[in-house]
Design a protein around this motif. Sequence first.
Motif, PDB file in Angstrom:
ATOM      1  N   ALA A  70       0.819  -1.146  -0.055  1.00  0.00           N
ATOM      2  CA  ALA A  70      -0.048   0.053  -0.007  1.00  0.00           C
ATOM      3  C   ALA A  70       0.839   1.337   0.035  1.00  0.00           C
ATOM      4  O   ALA A  70       0.337   2.453  -0.537  1.00  0.00           O
ATOM      5  CB  ALA A  70      -0.977   0.152   1.140  1.00  0.00           C
ATOM      6  N   SER A  71       2.127   1.263   0.592  1.00  0.00           N
ATOM      7  CA  SER A  71       2.664   2.457   0.603  1.00  0.00           C
ATOM      8  C   SER A  71       4.049   2.241   0.000  1.00  0.00           C
ATOM      9  O   SER A  71       4.312   2.108  -1.300  1.00  0.00           O
ATOM     10  CB  SER A  71       2.960   2.914   2.005  1.00  0.00           C
ATOM     11  N   LEU A  72       5.070   2.011   0.806  1.00  0.00           N
ATOM     12  CA  LEU A  72       6.591   1.682   0.265  1.00  0.00           C
ATOM     13  C   LEU A  72       6.603   0.338  -0.209  1.00  0.00           C
ATOM     14  O   LEU A  72       5.994  -0.479   0.631  1.00  0.00           O
ATOM     15  CB  LEU A  72       7.593   2.026   1.248  1.00  0.00           C
ATOM     16  N   ASP A  73       7.291   0.067  -1.274  1.00  0.00           N
ATOM     17  CA  ASP A  73       7.741  -1.341  -1.615  1.00  0.00           C
ATOM     18  C   ASP A  73       8.880  -1.928  -0.688  1.00  0.00           C
ATOM     19  O   ASP A  73       9.989  -1.582  -0.799  1.00  0.00           O
ATOM     20  CB  ASP A  73       8.389  -1.605  -3.002  1.00  0.00           C
ATOM     21  N   GLU A  74       8.591  -2.821   0.244  1.00  0.00           N
ATOM     22  CA  GLU A  74       9.636  -3.155   1.258  1.00  0.00           C
ATOM     23  C   GLU A  74      10.858  -3.883   0.621  1.00  0.00           C
ATOM     24  O   GLU A  74      11.863  -3.982   1.410  1.00  0.00           O
ATOM     25  CB  GLU A  74       9.087  -4.000   2.087  1.00  0.00           C
ATOM     26  N   ASP A  75      10.553  -4.435  -0.455  1.00  0.00           N
ATOM     27  CA  ASP A  75      12.046  -4.833  -1.199  1.00  0.00           C
ATOM     28  C   ASP A  75      12.717  -3.858  -1.873  1.00  0.00           C
ATOM     29  O   ASP A  75      14.006  -4.279  -2.117  1.00  0.00           O
ATOM     30  CB  ASP A  75      11.495  -5.968  -2.316  1.00  0.00           C
ATOM     31  N   LEU A  76      12.434  -2.899  -1.930  1.00  0.00           N
ATOM     32  CA  LEU A  76      13.378  -1.655  -2.422  1.00  0.00           C
ATOM     33  C   LEU A  76      14.110  -1.075  -1.302  1.00  0.00           C
ATOM     34  O   LEU A  76      13.561  -1.008   0.019  1.00  0.00           O
ATOM     35  CB  LEU A  76      12.630  -0.573  -3.317  1.00  0.00           C
ATOM     36  N   THR A  77      15.261  -0.278  -1.613  1.00  0.00           N
ATOM     37  CA  THR A  77      15.716   0.343  -0.550  1.00  0.00           C
ATOM     38  C   THR A  77      15.165   1.594  -0.099  1.00  0.00           C
ATOM     39  O   THR A  77      14.204   2.133  -0.973  1.00  0.00           O
ATOM     40  CB  THR A  77      17.204   0.800  -1.005  1.00  0.00           C
ATOM     41  N   GLY A  78      15.465   2.213   0.866  1.00  0.00           N
ATOM     42  CA  GLY A  78      14.858   3.798   1.260  1.00  0.00           C
ATOM     43  C   GLY A  78      14.984   4.752   0.166  1.00  0.00           C
ATOM     44  O   GLY A  78      14.155   5.364  -0.324  1.00  0.00           O
ATOM     45  N   VAL A  79      16.236   4.639  -0.416  1.00  0.00           N
ATOM     46  CA  VAL A  79      16.770   5.614  -1.654  1.00  0.00           C
ATOM     47  C   VAL A  79      15.974   5.476  -2.861  1.00  0.00           C
ATOM     48  O   VAL A  79      15.321   6.302  -3.510  1.00  0.00           O
ATOM     49  CB  VAL A  79      18.135   5.826  -1.709  1.00  0.00           C
ATOM     50  N   GLU A  80      15.682   4.021  -3.074  1.00  0.00           N
ATOM     51  CA  GLU A  80      15.088   3.671  -4.454  1.00  0.00           C
ATOM     52  C   GLU A  80      13.365   4.134  -4.188  1.00  0.00           C
ATOM     53  O   GLU A  80      13.028   4.459  -5.173  1.00  0.00           O
ATOM     54  CB  GLU A  80      15.267   2.257  -4.491  1.00  0.00           C
ATOM     55  N   ASN A  81      13.033   3.848  -3.111  1.00  0.00           N
ATOM     56  CA  ASN A  81      11.575   4.165  -3.028  1.00  0.00           C
ATOM     57  C   ASN A  81      11.199   5.653  -3.211  1.00  0.00           C
ATOM     58  O   ASN A  81      10.337   6.270  -3.645  1.00  0.00           O
ATOM     59  CB  ASN A  81      10.891   3.814  -1.407  1.00  0.00           C
TER      60      ASN A  81
END
Length: 158
Positions: A93-104
């Motif tokens: 629903a919000s951030l993609d947990e498999d991406l890094t913080g910077v990627e999101n």
Amino acid sequence: MVRGPVVAELAIETSGLVKTFGSKRAVDGVDLAVPAGGVYGFLGPNGAGKTTTIRMLATLLRPDGGWARVLGHDVVREADAVRARVGLTGQYASLDEDLTGVENLVLLGRLLGFSRGRARSRAGDLLAAFGLADAAGRQVKTYSGVCGDGSTSRRASW
């Protein structure tokens, strides 16, 4: 009274859509005609080009061949009009947990129309402001949910 066939406006239309990364052809001639007003799934095995296609439709990647229109707007020539009319979220629903913080954050910045460089710069600013600069390269699912100052939330604006 005789009526002709009902032709629905197309929400998504592509012809010969192609995207390559070096010698890897990630999307190979995708043709789509998706009528407006429905819900469609985009299914396929890992590596089939689903995410790459969606990123082209959302104007995050430029196609290397073919063309695409979203709600009647060309994704290359009218990218701002496409971005103003669509929203995109990852699997969660919000951030993609498999991406890094910077990627999101870069993804969100690009969706807002920032250049790649400006999105990366602003992502760095936001990570620093939230006390997460050291965690920028880690997957979001490894974050604890507590900010660097011990609080559990902060607000920021792009």
